[in-house]
Design a protein around this motif. Structure first.
Motif, PDB file in Angstrom:
ATOM      1  N   TYR A 237     -40.984 -66.927   1.890  1.00 34.16           N
ATOM      2  CA  TYR A 237     -42.319 -67.264   2.394  1.00 34.16           C
ATOM      3  C   TYR A 237     -43.347 -67.248   1.266  1.00 34.16           C
ATOM      4  CZ  TYR A 237     -46.775 -66.884   4.827  1.00 34.16           C
ATOM      5  OH  TYR A 237     -48.073 -67.085   5.230  1.00 34.16           O
ATOM      6  N   LEU A 238     -43.347 -66.171   0.468  1.00 28.33           N
ATOM      7  CA  LEU A 238     -44.368 -66.034  -0.588  1.00 28.33           C
ATOM      8  C   LEU A 238     -44.167 -67.043  -1.708  1.00 28.33           C
ATOM      9  CD1 LEU A 238     -44.718 -62.136  -0.865  1.00 28.33           C
ATOM     10  CD2 LEU A 238     -46.267 -63.739   0.276  1.00 28.33           C
ATOM     11  N   SER A 239     -42.923 -67.284  -2.095  1.00 26.62           N
ATOM     12  CA  SER A 239     -42.682 -68.154  -3.252  1.00 26.62           C
ATOM     13  C   SER A 239     -42.786 -69.640  -2.898  1.00 26.62           C
ATOM     14  CB  SER A 239     -41.314 -67.860  -3.875  1.00 26.62           C
ATOM     15  OG  SER A 239     -40.288 -68.074  -2.930  1.00 26.62           O
ATOM     16  N   LEU A 240     -42.485 -70.013  -1.652  1.00 29.50           N
ATOM     17  CA  LEU A 240     -42.440 -71.438  -1.291  1.00 29.50           C
ATOM     18  C   LEU A 240     -43.678 -71.927  -0.549  1.00 29.50           C
ATOM     19  CD1 LEU A 240     -38.714 -71.692  -0.113  1.00 29.50           C
ATOM     20  CD2 LEU A 240     -39.658 -72.408  -2.319  1.00 29.50           C
ATOM     21  N   THR A 241     -44.439 -71.024   0.094  1.00 29.70           N
ATOM     22  CA  THR A 241     -45.566 -71.497   0.913  1.00 29.70           C
ATOM     23  C   THR A 241     -46.919 -70.987   0.421  1.00 29.70           C
ATOM     24  OG1 THR A 241     -45.610 -69.667   2.507  1.00 29.70           O
ATOM     25  CG2 THR A 241     -44.009 -71.402   2.910  1.00 29.70           C
TER      26      THR A 241
END
Length: 629
Positions: A237-241
């Motif tokens: 979630y944190l790295s892609l969005t």
């Protein structure tokens, strides 16, 4: 630890000659010996440091200003090394109930992917963790005046050792083809998510469903350890969005594992093992069994009563269950009780006793919301009795036809003798509560007084103190601590991700506008916290939502102690109910019963708990009767 709740559950064929698997086996055993030894030593040092802090402050009025700081540094090392030992011993909690639905060909592949998925996360997070530890070297600790890198280095060290252990597990799979297939599939899944990165960004809040519901559910149901399921979803979630640096995720992981209040976990776990080893738990349970053992379902009533008493001693549900199950279960099985029913009842009593002081969740609520811990301790005893009565009703119904023709009834003299023997053990919860209320020790330190009291009673009164069991107990304490605290750390990082998305603000705003006044607010809170308890674990959910919702509860006219009890029981029901509840798998691990066996029995107990919770929610007096006004 039951292999049914293990993170890795693989057959190891006997190798011939110096094969790669034999070499990996030797290296694995050597690493295990070193890590277990250091982790056991850290538990012992924590006990000594905190007990020394209490003694010098209360007896000599000369506090050790550095004791809490040293304990905090050592605790992160203990948690990370404990997580490594948990991986080596297959003690990380995971859900295996759904694996039986897959065919004989698919299941070994899923078992292998339960090895490769954690390896993928460890490879992805290792560099940011190392970077985080390097950044921390410029911060100097206030009391010891040493670089904070000494503490932060525990994270990359622990994660690297877990990676090594994971690779050893991959070698032990027994089939190179299986290992390569699982590795390829895991790499493909990571690659697909990375390539789909640009598609996620415009989706906004939908990403919460994709990652925190979808990714978590797929991993949990596929048998990936729960801590790593949370971690993979949060990392994705944190790295892609988002544009959040991954250093922030490491920081939240660190923060989740570093609450000084969590230091109570290993100490209370060790205390639970100590009261079992010294015969104190047995003395207590024998007294209760003498009172109730001759009635139908009597030993089930004893289990509920013993959990109520022992909760005051240990403060950790895992420790409570570990102290009671080995003593009661053999006799209960001999009387014909199904193992599934026993583990279901044990899990239900875990939820029922969440409010009995010195509950770690109560302490956490007090620390994040400003509610008096003394008031919470006073308010927790009666609501737990109400839920206990609901469980007794189910036991009465299930065991109303139990055959007790072979069970004798003890005399009054025998009951009196057992009461005298049990007295020092029964006094222990009162010693612990008095130490907190009188200000002798903090809620974190009080377990060390319990440990000292139990050791003295074991040596001088019960004359039962097996020195050879100390090291295995210390290692087991470190293992359980690592498994629990690593889940809490990963859940805290996930909770932070939810906060950043604005979800918690939206939730609070929505709950403030609920119709029905205080009862409408309580009803929605119950549903929300049952879900949060099953997904987020108790402490991260409280840390995340407590500061937001307690002020709304006050505005809605709900007494804060009453609200705390309702919230804790709701989370407890979520935490100890399958399929997501981690506490249920903890009960299965301690009982050495497969999770699937308890599924057909747990429903009745969960329904009883829910009815008890509704009664507690509807009658505020139950929670506030003993609270000082």
């Amino acid at each position: 630890m039951s292999h049914h709740t293990a993170s890795f559950d693989v057959e190891t064929a006997k190798p011939n000659g110096l094969s790669p698997r034999l070499l990996a086996d030797r290296l694995d055993r050597g690493l295990a010996t070193v890590v277990e030894g250091v982790a056991a030593l850290l538990v012992l040092v924590e006990i000594i440091v905190l007990l020394a802090g209490v003694t010098t402050r209360y007896v000599f009025h000369a506090p050790l200003v550095w004791s809490d700081e040293l304990a905090s540094i050592l605790f992160l090392w203990l948690s990370m090394l404990g997580a490594v030992v948990a991986l080596q011993r297959s003690a990380h909690m995971r859900m295996t109930g759904m694996l039986g639905l897959f065919g004989a060909r698919a299941r070994p592949l899923l078992e292998a992917m339960a090895v490769t998925a954690p390896i993928a996360f460890l490879l992805l997070i290792l560099y940011p963790t190392l970077d985080y530890a390097i950044e921390e070297q410029f911060i100097v600790t206030p009391a010891l005046e040493i670089s904070n890198a000494w503490r932060a280095a525990a994270l990359p060290t622990g994660l690297f050792l877990m990676l090594v252990v994971g690779l050893f597990r991959l070698v032990h799979l027994g089939s190179w083809r299986l290992a390569l297939s699982a590795t390829a599939l895991t790499a493909a899944a990571v690659g697909l998510f990375w390539l789909a990165g640009p598609l996620f960004k415009p989706l906004g809040q939908v990403n919460l469903v994709i990652f925190f519901v979808g990714v978590v559910a797929v991993n949990v149901f596929a048998g990936v350890p729960i801590a790593f399921s949370f971690a993979l979803a949060t990392f994705g979630y944190l790295s892609l969005t988002t544009k959040t640096p991954l250093l922030v995720m490491v920081g939240r992981l660190d923060e989740g594992m570093s609450h000084l209040i969590l230091l109570a976990v290993p100490l209370f776990i060790f205390l639970g093992m100590l009261i079992e080893m010294t015969g104190m738990a047995r003395a207590m349970i024998q007294f209760l069994a003498a009172l109730l053992g001759h009635v139908r379902g009597g030993l089930s009533y004893v289990l509920i009563g013993a959990m109520y008493l022992v909760s005051g001693i240990s403060g950790s549900k895992v420790a409570d269950m570990a102290a009671i199950a080995p003593i009661l279960f053999p006799e209960m099985k001999k009387r014909g009780a199904p193992p599934g029913d026993l583990v279901a009842l044990l899990s239900a009593t875990g939820a029922q006793t969440e409010t009995i002081p010195p509950s770690i969740v109560l302490i956490t609520i007090g620390s994040v919301t400003g509610v008096s811990i003394a008031a919470l301790f006073s308010g927790g005893l009666l609501p737990a009795l109400v839920l206990g009565a609901a469980l007794w009703a189910v036991v009465w119904w299930r065991y109303r036809h139990e055959d007790l023709s072979q069970v004798g009834r003890p005399s009054r003299m025998e009951i009196g003798r057992l009461a005298i023997i049990a007295l020092p053990a029964i006094l222990l919860p009162f010693v612990i509560r008095a130490a907190v209320v009188e200000g002798v020790a903090t809620a974190t330190e009080v377990s060390t007084i319990g440990i000292a009291y139990s050791a003295v009673m074991g040596l001088l009164v019960y004359r039962q103190f097996d020195w050879t069991r100390l090291k295995p107990m210390l290692i087991e304490t470190a293992t359980l601590t690592g498994a629990i605290i690593f889940i809490v750390g990963c859940a805290t990082a996930m909770a932070w991700g939810l906060t950043q998305s604005g979800f918690s603000r939206d939730l609070a705003r929505w709950m403030a506008g609920i119709p029905g006044g205080s009862y409408g607010f309580l009803a929605i809170s119950i549903v929300a916290f049952i879900i949060l308890g099953s997904v987020l674990e108790g402490i991260p959910a409280i840390v995340l939502f407590g500061p937001l919702l307690f002020p709304i509860a006050r505005d809605a006219g709900v007494h804060e102690v009453h609200y705390a009890m309702v919230v804790i029981f709701a989370m407890g029901i979520g935490l100890f109910s399958p399929p997501f509840g981690v506490g249920y798998y903890g009960a299965c691990a301690i009982s050495k019963v497969h999770p699937d066996e308890g599924l057909k029995y747990i429903g009745g107990y969960v329904a009883a708990l829910f009815i008890g919770l509704v009664v507690v929610a509807a009658i505020p007096w139950i929670s506030t009767a003993f609270v000082p006004q």
